[in-house]
Design an enzyme around this catalytic site. Structure first.
Site, PDB file in Angstrom:
ATOM      1  N   GLU A  62      58.232  78.740   7.655  1.00 27.66           N
ATOM      2  CA  GLU A  62      58.665  78.123   6.873  1.00 27.66           C
ATOM      3  C   GLU A  62      60.033  78.023   6.373  1.00 27.66           C
ATOM      4  O   GLU A  62      60.772  79.261   6.519  1.00 27.66           O
ATOM      5  CB  GLU A  62      57.909  78.254   5.850  1.00 27.66           C
ATOM      6  CG  GLU A  62      56.293  78.040   5.704  1.00 27.66           C
ATOM      7  CD  GLU A  62      55.728  78.585   4.464  1.00 27.66           C
ATOM      8  OE1 GLU A  62      56.169  78.603   3.467  1.00 27.66           O
ATOM      9  OE2 GLU A  62      54.495  79.030   4.623  1.00 27.66           O
TER      10      GLU A  62
ATOM     11  N   CYS B 130      66.189  78.525   2.122  1.00 23.96           N
ATOM     12  CA  CYS B 130      65.574  79.971   2.366  1.00 23.96           C
ATOM     13  C   CYS B 130      64.788  79.860   3.718  1.00 23.96           C
ATOM     14  O   CYS B 130      64.247  79.196   4.221  1.00 23.96           O
ATOM     15  CB  CYS B 130      64.693  79.965   1.098  1.00 23.96           C
ATOM     16  SG  CYS B 130      63.517  81.562   1.343  1.00 23.96           S
TER      17      CYS B 130
ATOM     18  N   CYS C 285      54.286  89.227   8.563  1.00 21.60           N
ATOM     19  CA  CYS C 285      55.014  90.229   8.078  1.00 21.60           C
ATOM     20  C   CYS C 285      54.038  91.685   7.990  1.00 21.60           C
ATOM     21  O   CYS C 285      52.707  91.166   7.867  1.00 21.60           O
ATOM     22  CB  CYS C 285      55.419  90.184   6.642  1.00 21.60           C
ATOM     23  SG  CYS C 285      56.322  91.399   5.970  1.00 21.60           S
TER      24      CYS C 285
ATOM     25  N   CYS D   7      52.744  93.714   1.401  1.00 26.96           N
ATOM     26  CA  CYS D   7      52.875  93.445  -0.173  1.00 26.96           C
ATOM     27  C   CYS D   7      51.668  92.990  -0.803  1.00 26.96           C
ATOM     28  O   CYS D   7      51.322  91.671  -0.207  1.00 26.96           O
ATOM     29  CB  CYS D   7      54.140  92.903  -0.610  1.00 26.96           C
ATOM     30  SG  CYS D   7      55.536  93.811  -0.058  1.00 26.96           S
TER      31      CYS D   7
ATOM     32  N   CYS E 112      52.067  88.900  -1.627  1.00 24.93           N
ATOM     33  CA  CYS E 112      52.563  88.043  -0.679  1.00 24.93           C
ATOM     34  C   CYS E 112      51.573  87.340   0.146  1.00 24.93           C
ATOM     35  O   CYS E 112      50.994  88.221   0.939  1.00 24.93           O
ATOM     36  CB  CYS E 112      53.813  88.998   0.192  1.00 24.93           C
ATOM     37  SG  CYS E 112      54.668  87.881   1.261  1.00 24.93           S
TER      38      CYS E 112
ATOM     39  N   SER F 109      67.634  89.572   1.593  1.00 22.67           N
ATOM     40  CA  SER F 109      66.496  90.183   0.774  1.00 22.67           C
ATOM     41  C   SER F 109      65.675  91.163   1.600  1.00 22.67           C
ATOM     42  O   SER F 109      65.134  90.778   2.700  1.00 22.67           O
ATOM     43  CB  SER F 109      65.616  89.232  -0.081  1.00 22.67           C
ATOM     44  OG  SER F 109      64.891  89.828  -0.799  1.00 22.67           O
TER      45      SER F 109
ATOM     46  N   CYS G 252      55.712  81.612  -0.590  1.00 21.01           N
ATOM     47  CA  CYS G 252      55.932  81.661   0.734  1.00 21.01           C
ATOM     48  C   CYS G 252      54.951  82.213   1.702  1.00 21.01           C
ATOM     49  O   CYS G 252      54.291  83.332   1.252  1.00 21.01           O
ATOM     50  CB  CYS G 252      57.115  82.809   0.780  1.00 21.01           C
ATOM     51  SG  CYS G 252      57.948  82.906   2.330  1.00 21.01           S
TER      52      CYS G 252
END
Length: 344
Positions: free
Chosen positions: A93, A106, A113, A117, A120, A190, A331
């Protein structure tokens, strides 16, 4: 049969190595970079100042390397989320966020990932693959709004410091005179705070840094972010105090405010104590609901009180405006839905 290698995303030094291997003149690498990053073309054949020999060699072994988006959703506030395909039928995305006189893009740095987390949605996909520098920069190059982009943030899918080589290469393409020639001060990367990669980033890159913090308390952060075990936020902050942020480069901390979890006066006090002595900014973020998590956002009164408490203690703090709430703002939601639609 060997798979052709994309040219888009290669740095000038990589192009120089490539053209030298083909026995082409040294200046050919800069010519190719000019076509890749400064001209609106999509094929090697359009590189008309290259010799026919050079174009034939490139066509035999390479593709130009651009990929169009396959879907876009537009919010009532003007935010757009683009869905780009990647290798092996996956998706990433990219969000274009207009706000006043700025247009911020972004970008994603990984497919999925591995950091796990709790809050997320991308983490729920698990880690699937790294993005190349070309796939990262492609997200900018193929946006209809690319000529109006003012800022770029690496805050999309993935952990940038878990793919540092390609992230650094992509920033080099974006900021070099032979590339897109953007100022590194218009770019923010980030991370959740992988210390060895963070140190390398600080030494090799001039872009801004944002660290995902979310709570100053060790055990609480460990439950939210497993990385706390390997790289405690206390050590991340102490490492950052070794650097000089008195100039134009800045460090900020992202803090998603969860109701009844990390929004108390004790959190304000501990956070202010942790960050004391470091020139920084704290960005408070409203929680965008994610399926399958026990977390929920705080109320507006508490959020404002939290902001005021930090500002009163000398920590510059703002509340980030929520954008794209009507188009899967969190996200990873859009790409997850695309994967489910394909039955993956």
């Amino acid at each position: 049969m060997n798979e052709k290698i994309p040219l888009f995303g290669k740095t000038l030094s990589q192009l120089q190595e490539l053209t030298a291997g083909y026995g082409l003149p040294k200046f050919t690498a800069r010519q190719i970079a000019d076509w890749l990053y400064k001209k609106d073309i999509k094929s090697i054949d359009e590189m008309t100042n290259l010799s026919k020999k050079a174009r034939d060699l490139l066509n035999q072994n390479h593709t130009f390397g651009l990929t169009e988006y396959v879907d876009v959703k537009e919010s009532s506030d003007g935010t757009r989320k683009y869905l780009f395909p990647t290798a092996h039928g996956k998706f990433i995305e990219t969000a274009m966020i207009p706000f006043k006189d700025r247009k911020t893009v972004c970008v994603s740095s990984q497919v999925g990932c591995k950091m796990g987390c709790l809050f997320c949605m991308t983490a729920k996909q698990g880690f699937q693959s790294q993005l190349t520098a070309g796939e990262i920069v492609n997200q900018i190059r193929n946006l209809p709004e690319r000529e109006d982009i003012t800022n770029i943030v690496y805050m999309g899918m993935g952990e940038p410091f878990d793919n540092l080589d390609e992230v650094l290469n992509s920033v080099e393409v974006l900021t070099s005179d032979w590339g897109f020639a953007m100022s590194p001060r218009r770019i923010t990367v980030s991370s959740i705070g992988i210390i060895p990669a963070m140190i390398r980033f600080m030494e090799e890159c001039e872009a801004h840094l944002a660290i995902s913090l979310h709570t100053p308390f060790h055990e609480e952060r460990q439950k939210l972010m497993p990385v706390q075990i390997a790289y405690p936020i206390e050590q991340v902050v102490e490492q950052l105090k070794e650097y000089d942020f008195s100039g134009q480069r800045r460090v900020s901390f992202e803090y998603i405010v969860f109701g009844g979890l990390n929004d108390t006066p004790d959190h304000v006090k501990a956070l202010a104590n942790m960050l004391r002595g470091l020139k920084c900014r704290v960005n408070l973020i409203r929680f965008h609901p994610v399926p399958g998590t026990p977390l929920h956002g705080t109320d507006e009164e508490t959020l404002q009180r939290f902001k005021d408490g930090l500002n009163n203690k000398g920590i510059l703090t703002t509340i980030r405006a929520s954008r794209g709430l009507d188009i899967d703002a969190a996200c990873g939601l859009l790409s997850t839905k695309a994967l489910l639609k394909k039955g993956i």
